[in-house]
Design a protein around this motif. Structure first.
Motif, PDB file in Angstrom:
ATOM      1  N   GLY A 460      29.699  68.844  26.113  1.00 41.76           N
ATOM      2  CA  GLY A 460      29.237  67.610  26.725  1.00 41.76           C
ATOM      3  C   GLY A 460      27.739  67.414  26.721  1.00 41.76           C
ATOM      4  O   GLY A 460      27.258  66.420  27.278  1.00 41.76           O
ATOM      5  N   ALA A 461      26.962  68.314  26.096  1.00 41.44           N
ATOM      6  CA  ALA A 461      25.509  68.109  26.047  1.00 41.44           C
ATOM      7  C   ALA A 461      25.152  66.975  25.101  1.00 41.44           C
ATOM      8  O   ALA A 461      24.218  66.204  25.357  1.00 41.44           O
ATOM      9  CB  ALA A 461      24.811  69.400  25.615  1.00 41.44           C
ATOM     10  N   THR A 462      25.885  66.851  24.007  1.00 40.10           N
ATOM     11  CA  THR A 462      25.630  65.817  23.001  1.00 40.10           C
ATOM     12  C   THR A 462      26.921  65.060  22.737  1.00 40.10           C
ATOM     13  O   THR A 462      27.977  65.672  22.562  1.00 40.10           O
ATOM     14  CB  THR A 462      25.138  66.438  21.681  1.00 40.10           C
ATOM     15  OG1 THR A 462      23.993  67.252  21.940  1.00 40.10           O
ATOM     16  CG2 THR A 462      24.783  65.362  20.670  1.00 40.10           C
ATOM     17  N   TRP A 463      26.836  63.727  22.700  1.00 40.47           N
ATOM     18  CA  TRP A 463      28.018  62.897  22.445  1.00 40.47           C
ATOM     19  C   TRP A 463      27.787  62.048  21.211  1.00 40.47           C
ATOM     20  O   TRP A 463      26.717  61.464  21.029  1.00 40.47           O
ATOM     21  CB  TRP A 463      28.311  61.989  23.636  1.00 40.47           C
ATOM     22  CG  TRP A 463      28.778  62.746  24.840  1.00 40.47           C
ATOM     23  CD1 TRP A 463      28.019  63.158  25.898  1.00 40.47           C
ATOM     24  CD2 TRP A 463      30.107  63.201  25.105  1.00 40.47           C
ATOM     25  NE1 TRP A 463      28.798  63.839  26.810  1.00 40.47           N
ATOM     26  CE2 TRP A 463      30.094  63.879  26.350  1.00 40.47           C
ATOM     27  CE3 TRP A 463      31.322  63.098  24.415  1.00 40.47           C
ATOM     28  CZ2 TRP A 463      31.229  64.445  26.913  1.00 40.47           C
ATOM     29  CZ3 TRP A 463      32.459  63.659  24.983  1.00 40.47           C
ATOM     30  CH2 TRP A 463      32.406  64.329  26.211  1.00 40.47           C
ATOM     31  N   ILE A 464      28.803  61.998  20.347  1.00 37.64           N
ATOM     32  CA  ILE A 464      28.720  61.272  19.090  1.00 37.64           C
ATOM     33  C   ILE A 464      29.809  60.207  19.074  1.00 37.64           C
ATOM     34  O   ILE A 464      30.980  60.504  19.332  1.00 37.64           O
ATOM     35  CB  ILE A 464      28.896  62.225  17.893  1.00 37.64           C
ATOM     36  CG1 ILE A 464      27.813  63.312  17.935  1.00 37.64           C
ATOM     37  CG2 ILE A 464      28.863  61.468  16.579  1.00 37.64           C
ATOM     38  CD1 ILE A 464      28.014  64.387  16.907  1.00 37.64           C
ATOM     39  N   GLN A 465      29.419  58.976  18.779  1.00 39.79           N
ATOM     40  CA  GLN A 465      30.390  57.872  18.796  1.00 39.79           C
ATOM     41  C   GLN A 465      31.376  57.998  17.644  1.00 39.79           C
ATOM     42  O   GLN A 465      31.023  58.332  16.525  1.00 39.79           O
ATOM     43  CB  GLN A 465      29.671  56.535  18.729  1.00 39.79           C
ATOM     44  CG  GLN A 465      30.607  55.339  18.862  1.00 39.79           C
ATOM     45  CD  GLN A 465      29.861  54.036  19.035  1.00 39.79           C
ATOM     46  OE1 GLN A 465      28.792  54.009  19.636  1.00 39.79           O
ATOM     47  NE2 GLN A 465      30.410  52.958  18.517  1.00 39.79           N
ATOM     48  N   ILE A 466      32.644  57.677  17.954  1.00 40.50           N
ATOM     49  CA  ILE A 466      33.713  57.674  16.961  1.00 40.50           C
ATOM     50  C   ILE A 466      34.043  56.224  16.629  1.00 40.50           C
ATOM     51  O   ILE A 466      34.467  55.467  17.506  1.00 40.50           O
ATOM     52  CB  ILE A 466      34.972  58.382  17.490  1.00 40.50           C
ATOM     53  CG1 ILE A 466      34.665  59.831  17.894  1.00 40.50           C
ATOM     54  CG2 ILE A 466      36.092  58.351  16.454  1.00 40.50           C
ATOM     55  CD1 ILE A 466      35.829  60.543  18.554  1.00 40.50           C
ATOM     56  N   GLY A 467      33.866  55.827  15.388  1.00 39.70           N
ATOM     57  CA  GLY A 467      34.216  54.482  14.985  1.00 39.70           C
ATOM     58  C   GLY A 467      33.336  53.427  15.633  1.00 39.70           C
ATOM     59  O   GLY A 467      32.215  53.691  16.076  1.00 39.70           O
ATOM     60  N   GLU A 468      33.870  52.201  15.711  1.00 42.86           N
ATOM     61  CA  GLU A 468      33.142  51.070  16.261  1.00 42.86           C
ATOM     62  C   GLU A 468      33.559  50.808  17.711  1.00 42.86           C
ATOM     63  O   GLU A 468      34.560  51.333  18.200  1.00 42.86           O
ATOM     64  CB  GLU A 468      33.422  49.812  15.424  1.00 42.86           C
ATOM     65  CG  GLU A 468      33.057  49.943  13.957  1.00 42.86           C
ATOM     66  CD  GLU A 468      31.569  50.129  13.736  1.00 42.86           C
ATOM     67  OE1 GLU A 468      30.789  49.580  14.543  1.00 42.86           O
ATOM     68  OE2 GLU A 468      31.183  50.813  12.774  1.00 42.86           O
ATOM     69  N   LEU A 469      32.772  49.977  18.410  1.00 43.76           N
ATOM     70  CA  LEU A 469      33.184  49.509  19.728  1.00 43.76           C
ATOM     71  C   LEU A 469      34.497  48.734  19.595  1.00 43.76           C
ATOM     72  O   LEU A 469      34.762  48.112  18.568  1.00 43.76           O
ATOM     73  CB  LEU A 469      32.120  48.608  20.342  1.00 43.76           C
ATOM     74  CG  LEU A 469      30.731  49.205  20.561  1.00 43.76           C
ATOM     75  CD1 LEU A 469      29.820  48.157  21.196  1.00 43.76           C
ATOM     76  CD2 LEU A 469      30.772  50.450  21.414  1.00 43.76           C
ATOM     77  N   PHE A 470      35.327  48.776  20.639  1.00 41.17           N
ATOM     78  CA  PHE A 470      36.573  48.020  20.588  1.00 41.17           C
ATOM     79  C   PHE A 470      36.757  47.247  21.880  1.00 41.17           C
ATOM     80  O   PHE A 470      36.232  47.613  22.936  1.00 41.17           O
ATOM     81  CB  PHE A 470      37.769  48.945  20.329  1.00 41.17           C
ATOM     82  CG  PHE A 470      38.092  49.897  21.448  1.00 41.17           C
ATOM     83  CD1 PHE A 470      39.037  49.578  22.412  1.00 41.17           C
ATOM     84  CD2 PHE A 470      37.453  51.120  21.549  1.00 41.17           C
ATOM     85  CE1 PHE A 470      39.330  50.454  23.436  1.00 41.17           C
ATOM     86  CE2 PHE A 470      37.745  52.011  22.573  1.00 41.17           C
ATOM     87  CZ  PHE A 470      38.699  51.671  23.523  1.00 41.17           C
ATOM     88  N   THR A 471      37.509  46.152  21.801  1.00 45.88           N
ATOM     89  CA  THR A 471      37.762  45.265  22.934  1.00 45.88           C
ATOM     90  C   THR A 471      39.212  44.818  22.889  1.00 45.88           C
ATOM     91  O   THR A 471      39.743  44.518  21.811  1.00 45.88           O
ATOM     92  CB  THR A 471      36.851  44.021  22.877  1.00 45.88           C
ATOM     93  OG1 THR A 471      35.491  44.439  22.784  1.00 45.88           O
ATOM     94  CG2 THR A 471      37.031  43.159  24.112  1.00 45.88           C
ATOM     95  N   CYS A 472      39.854  44.762  24.055  1.00 50.16           N
ATOM     96  CA  CYS A 472      41.216  44.245  24.108  1.00 50.16           C
ATOM     97  C   CYS A 472      41.225  42.778  23.694  1.00 50.16           C
ATOM     98  O   CYS A 472      40.334  42.022  24.081  1.00 50.16           O
ATOM     99  CB  CYS A 472      41.777  44.368  25.524  1.00 50.16           C
ATOM    100  SG  CYS A 472      42.538  45.958  25.875  1.00 50.16           S
TER     101      CYS A 472
END
Length: 843
Positions: A460-472
């Motif tokens: 949890g020290a570093t977080w890497i985004q997976i894919g794109e933002l998503f919205t319902c």
């Protein structure tokens, strides 16, 4: 017949008790995930309402002064707080009827609203209006009433619903009827008794209410949205109960999910629906039709089609089973659908909702479907819970099975949609992460916001985004999130808001189910961090690595004993980590942080940048075999320095030579200082240009300077201050830069004018840089006053060479207290002459 309907009811009740409750929270902070609550101890006796015989109607008072309930009706208090779930416990005490209730009334009471009877819940009281009927030798009991809003301050959104139970045993819980839920008016009203959003309900009670000597009913409320302010009040009138001759059809279950198969291996396994019906018109059959990619049959093994016709005998259908499955040959994806019932008379209910999906096999992995016996946190919005063997943290989120939620099976995870809403793994999945997949949908018709998914390989020290933002989407269609990551080793994920700063206004509940992390299979080798990919260091430092020579980076799992020690014990680390950078040349790391300090190790020494800042770049030499980049963020004193440094500057003296100046507020166990110079801002390319400049190790302010006389070419030069302590630790501060024009040796010397150059930034918060200029070498005395002439801060006198200089005021007075917002006056005394400036502190 009675036995048949009793069996149907038992099954139906189990579903209603699980799915008919909302955002789970009760007055004791405990729960079991289906909305049931610990029954409060009675504080005083309460009255059970008289059971009226059918047909029954209630005469509401027309006199606004009346404090008498209609015959067969009572007011109850059922709890000490109104939460976000309907209480199902028995009452604690009676509540009298208060006269002359209006939209102005704010107390927790049952009110006479001038011909209507209603109640207003508060944070300390949960109220109810109760009544009862005798249904002996009666069936198909229908309750009809008008419900409306009286007080509507638009502070919170709360709802009302009808509940029932058989008998009056306090051990028997009340059961909420989901189709009776009423949402108040969205118009504001805080006075008068004019009804808002009057809605007529006609509710057919479940079959177990037939032929009973006592059926108790009550209206209750719960919170739906908002956390502060007065709630809306509800009122009832035109209440009647009678035996109905309408057609009635019972279906168990009322919805089916989980009709799933792997790609090319359809159809799905069939699930069954049990039907019973009464009061059907003679000689009229029921037609069942499928909408969507499903098929139905009266036999589990054969004869599937899009429709079925059911015949009945004398108006009854007894325990007939139909089977439904997802069709073969579909592409990967989520499939919604329904079964509708057509008959000349209206039947209740008229539709069964279906959902299924076709999945591409992902192999072994870690699945969270929120269906385990202990996977329940239905009565808290924050906290830790173990899911499929690993600890998770829920923030403004809940596991529940509300009727309006998207879910596969009985429950799903629901995030409330505010900035802090998140699901976070607190333990690593040890088999790496191949592909991450989950399904998501909305709750009711809420407006939706954006979300993001991230993974971490360093606890949890570093977080890497997976894919794109998503919205319902703005509909009830369920979506699949599916991204291939392919990283080995320990890994965890989190799901949180895409925009960290909550913009206010509407927010939507996101429902997530069937989170699956497939194991990393070792076939694909990718870097954890790719060029120009945004990565979070902790929670406050978004970072990107760029450069034509940068290939990628991997996150190194490290523990406290693996990190390089830093010399300043007054620094408080927030996040520490290590990356291994690969490439052939140099990488540019772009940083933005809200932290006070960002520090990194270069050639064994700590370097720092003081924050907060935006778009700062540091350059790291890298090679194909891997270069370790160690970093940390935090607060307190500069972690690289065993001294408290208040300024570090460079300026040209009147000979055109760079003068590097620095001021310390205190020193402890410091050996001395060195100056490094470079032609770029990469420390590893810099050279040592000074001998050891001994430290004073004083607790008082002390100023130092060094003149760089060894320059032979004009250009921009970068300078670092190296601080070496007696324990062998080293730290660097800088760089500062200066353009040097060698020019003609006979060129006129630069003429400086003594005085303040500037106070910047202006306004400032929390510290200000006090820049000055000296015509000749002088002793400098600087003091800070407020507008009333009171002395706040007096800096210790120090000597400074001719040229430019500066010191930093940290916004504190001589006692160490932060000053408040306002204008401040600065006075500098040089050789008996005073100079003045002013600046604004703006918090």
């Amino acid at each position: 017949m009675k036995k048949i309907f009793t069996l149907i009811t038992i099954i139906t009740l189990s579903l209603i008790m699980v799915s008919g409750l909302a955002w789970a929270e009760n007055e004791n902070g405990n729960g079991n995930g289906n909305g049931n609550e610990t029954e409060p101890e009675p504080e005083e006796k309460f009255t059970n309402p008289e059971a009226l015989t059918l047909p029954a109607s209630y005469v509401f008072p027309t006199d606004h002064e009346s404090t008498t309930y209609p015959t067969g009706m009572v007011g109850w208090q059922i709890g000490t707080s109104c939460g976000s779930v309907y209480k199902i416990c028995p009452p604690t005490n009676d509540k009298p009827l208060f006269k002359k209730g209006t939209g102005t009334s704010e107390s927790f009471q049952v009110y006479n609203y001038k011909g209507k009877i209603g109640f207003l819940n508060t944070d300390s009281n949960d109220l109810s209006i109760a009544f009862a009927v005798n249904t002996t030798e009666k069936s198909n009991i229908r309750v009809k009433y008008d419900i409306m809003t009286i007080r509507s301050p638009l502070k919170r959104v709360n709802m009302a619903a009808l509940q029932y139970r058989i008998g009056k045993d306090d051990n028997t819980p009340f059961i909420t009827i989901p189709e009776s839920e009423y949402i108040p008016s969205d118009l504001r009203q805080v006075s008068g008794t004019e009804p808002l959003k009057t809605q007529t309900f006609s509710i057919l009670l479940p079959p177990e209410c037939n032929n009973q000597s006592l059926v108790q009913l009550r209206f209750v409320g719960r919170d739906m949205a908002g956390s502060t302010g007065i709630r809306s009040s509800f009122a009832i009138n035109e209440l009647s109960i009678k035996e109905s001759q309408d057609a009635y059809l019972s279906m168990v279950p009322s919805s089916i999910s989980g009709l799933t198969y792997d790609l090319s291996y359809g159809p799905s396994t069939a699930q069954s629906i049990k039907l019973n019906a009464i009061n059907l018109t003679d000689n009229e059959d029921i037609e069942l039709q499928v909408e969507g990619d499903f098929e139905i049959s009266l036999s589990e093994g054969a004869d599937y089609g899009d429709a079925i016709t059911l015949s009945h005998s004398s108006g009854y259908i007894n325990e007939t089973y139909i089977y439904v499955r997802l069709k073969d040959g579909l592409e990967r994806g989520y499939y919604p659908g329904s079964i509708t019932f057509n008959h000349e008379n209206k039947v209740y209910p008229t539709k069964i909702l279906l959902s299924g999906k076709v999945e591409e096999p992902l192999g072994p992995g870690y699945l969270v479907n929120f269906e385990g016996e202990d996977e329940i946190n239905g009565n808290i919005k924050d906290g830790k819970i173990k899911l499929s063997g690993l600890d998770w943290e829920f923030n403004d989120a809940v596991i529940r099975g509300h009727v309006l939620d998207y879910k596969e099976g009985l429950r799903a995870a629901c995030l409330n949609g505010k900035a802090e809403s998140s699901l976070i793994m607190l333990e690593d999945e040890p088999n790496g992460l191949g592909t991450l997949r989950f399904y998501y949908g909305r709750h009711s018709t809420h407006q939706q916001v954006d979300w993001k998914v991230e993974y971490s390989r360093d606890q949890g020290a570093t977080w890497i985004q997976i894919g794109e933002l998503f919205t319902c989407p703005a509909n009830d269609l369920v979506q699949e999130f599916r991204e291939t990551v392919d990283v080995p080793g320990d890994v965890r994920i989190r799901i949180n808001r895409g925009v960290l700063k909550y913009p206010g206004g509407s927010h939507g509940v996101l429902c997530i189910d069937d989170i699956f992390l497939s194991d990393y299979d070792g076939e694909v080798a990718n870097y954890d961090i790719l060029p120009n990919q945004e990565v979070y260091i902790g929670a406050h430092t978004p970072t990107e690595i760029s450069g034509d020579d940068f290939f990628g980076a991997n996150i190194i799992s490290a523990h406290s004993e693996d990190f390089t020690a830093f010399p300043n014990a007054k620094f408080i680390p927030e996040t520490r980590g290590k990356w291994e950078l690969f490439g052939n040349g140099a990488a540019a790391i772009t940083l933005n942080t809200e932290n006070q300090w960002f520090a990194w190790v270069d050639d064994g020494n700590w370097n720092t940048i003081e924050g907060p800042f935006e778009d700062e770049k540091i350059h790291i030499a890298i090679n194909e075999t891997g270069t370790i980049f160690e970093f940390m963020t935090g607060s307190g004193d500069n972690p690289s320095l065993p001294v408290e440094l208040s300024s570090f500057t460079v300026a040209l003296n009147n000979k055109g030579k760079p003068i590097i100046s620095w001021t310390t507020q205190s020193e402890t166990a410091v050996n001395g200082f060195y100056i490094y110079r470079g032609t770029n801002n990469i420390l590893s390319d810099a050279i040592l240009v000074s001998n050891l400049i001994p430290a004073t190790n004083s607790s008082l302010t002390h100023s130092y300077s060094f003149e760089d006389t060894e320059l032979s070419e004009e250009g921009t030069y970068y300078y670092w201050l190296n601080i070496s302590d007696l324990n062998g630790h080293e730290g660097f501060h800088g760089p500062v830069k200066q353009y040097v024009n060698m020019g003609d040796e006979d060129a006129p010397q630069i003429e400086y004018q003594t005085g303040f150059k500037s106070i910047y930034p202006n306004p400032f918060n929390p510290s200000a840089n006090i820049a000055f200029e000296l015509a000749e070498d002088s002793e400098v005395k600087i003091k800070v006053y407020n507008t009333r002439g009171q002395l706040l801060r007096s800096f210790a006198p120090f000597k400074h060479n001719a040229g430019y200089g500066s010191i930093i005021w940290d916004g504190k007075d001589d006692s160490g207290k932060h000053v408040s917002t306002g204008m401040y006056l600065f006075r500098m005394n040089i050789d008996g002459k005073s100079y003045h400036a002013k600046a604004l502190m703006l918090k």
